[in-house]
Design an enzyme around this catalytic site. Structure first.
Site: not given
Ligand code: PDD
Length: 293
Positions: A33, A52, A99, A145, A178
């Site tokens: 996503y 990304r 599945r 992601k 993070e």
């Molecule tokens: N999340 N690290 C993690 C684990 C994240 O889930 C996110 C953002 C970030 C920041 O990434 P970016 O600057 O590209 O938004 C770092 C989004 C917003 C979410 O899952 O809703």
């Protein structure tokens, strides 16, 4: 102005579109996503998010998605919503199949998008975030992601229960990674530190722009490992994320960070970041779509 949903080319009001229970996103979390935002009617850092997304898709072998078509569908949907400040969510799963763990033959990916009005938390940015530190329990490829967000969600739940805004994650060796849904930076004198990209962090889009802004401000940036102790004793710390922006961090586990007040470096970076947002707003229409933050 209206909030909208989208599934495989069909646009619908929120809550009306449905997804098959056989979708691999439902059964295995087999998908990826992106979360984008807009400022004043323009999608922000569109190219970076799409790059990304394409990478995430490739990493999990979803290779039959036309990214140009996703780009067009995403910007069309956003335009249709007419929401000036919105959050655009894009999710692509491997699609429906029996599945079974091995990858299905010729699956048809499911593309889901939602556009929602964005509720800005300016107060949080003004006062600075309070965080808790939590063991990083996520899997070993969080640079993808992916939809698998159980550990992030659990860390966030505990943060909320402690009255904190975010959980920042620390690995089994005492090294920071993070935030549960944000990137983490610390600063020591005129040096800004954040973890290097790799399988242990998401390559944050806001993180990348914040690094560029820090360099523009003449700060030294080091992308490297740093420990929980270094985090606790930093001159200041801040979080970055698409909807969060650049947000100072003022306490961890109830103890002040950097004197417990929003720091100067976060503020400088935020000003430069806001200037880029403003420049995008002011750019001629033709440049706005292509401009990469
Ligand atoms: N999340 N690290 C993690 C684990 C994240 O889930 C996110 C953002 C970030 C920041 O990434 P970016 O600057 O590209 O938004 C770092 C989004 C917003 C979410 O899952 O809703």
């Amino acid at each position: 102005m209206k909030e909208l949903d989208y599934i495989n080319g069909a646009v619908a009001p929120p809550g009306e579109a449905t997804l098959s229970i056989a979708d691999r996103g439902v059964l295995f979390g087999d998908g990826v996503y992106e979360v984008l935002r807009s400022y004043s009617g323009r999608l922000w850092a569109f190219d970076r998010h799409m790059t990304r997304l394409e990478r995430s898709l490739r990493q999990i072998w979803i290779d039959n998605v036309d990214i140009q078509q996703i780009r067009r569908a995403a910007s069309d949907l956003y335009r249709q919503s007419q929401l000036p400040d919105a959050r655009l969510y894009i999710q692509i799963t491997r699609g429906p199949a029996e599945r079974d763990f091995p990858l299905p033959q010729n699956p048809r990916p499911t593309v889901v998008m939602t556009v929602r009005a964005l509720q800005e938390d300016r107060e949080l940015r003004r006062r600075g975030a309070r965080v808790i530190t939590k063991r990083d329990l996520r899997w070993g490829r969080v640079d993808i992601k992916s939809l698998n967000l159980m550990a992030n969600m659990m860390a966030k739940k505990e943060a909320r229960e402690c009255g904190a805004d975010e959980a920042v994650l620390v690995n089994e060796r005492g090294v920071m990674t993070e935030g549960a849904s944000s990137s983490l930076f610390i600063a020591r004198r005129k040096t800004v530190l954040t973890r290097e990209n790799g399988p242990h962090i998401l390559p944050g889009v806001t993180r990348e722009i914040a690094i560029e802004c820090a360099e523009e401000a003449g700060l030294r940036v080091r992308e490297c490992a740093y420990t929980l102790d270094e985090f606790r004793n930093a001159d200041e710390a801040f979080l970055t994320g698409t909807t969060l922006g650049i947000c100072p961090l003022v306490s961890a586990d109830g103890f002040p960070i950097g004197g417990g007040k929003p720091g100067q470096i976060a503020q400088t970076i935020r000003q430069l970041y806001n200037r880029r947002v403003q420049e995008q707003r002011d750019a001629p229409i033709a440049q706005r779509e292509e401009r990469n933050a």
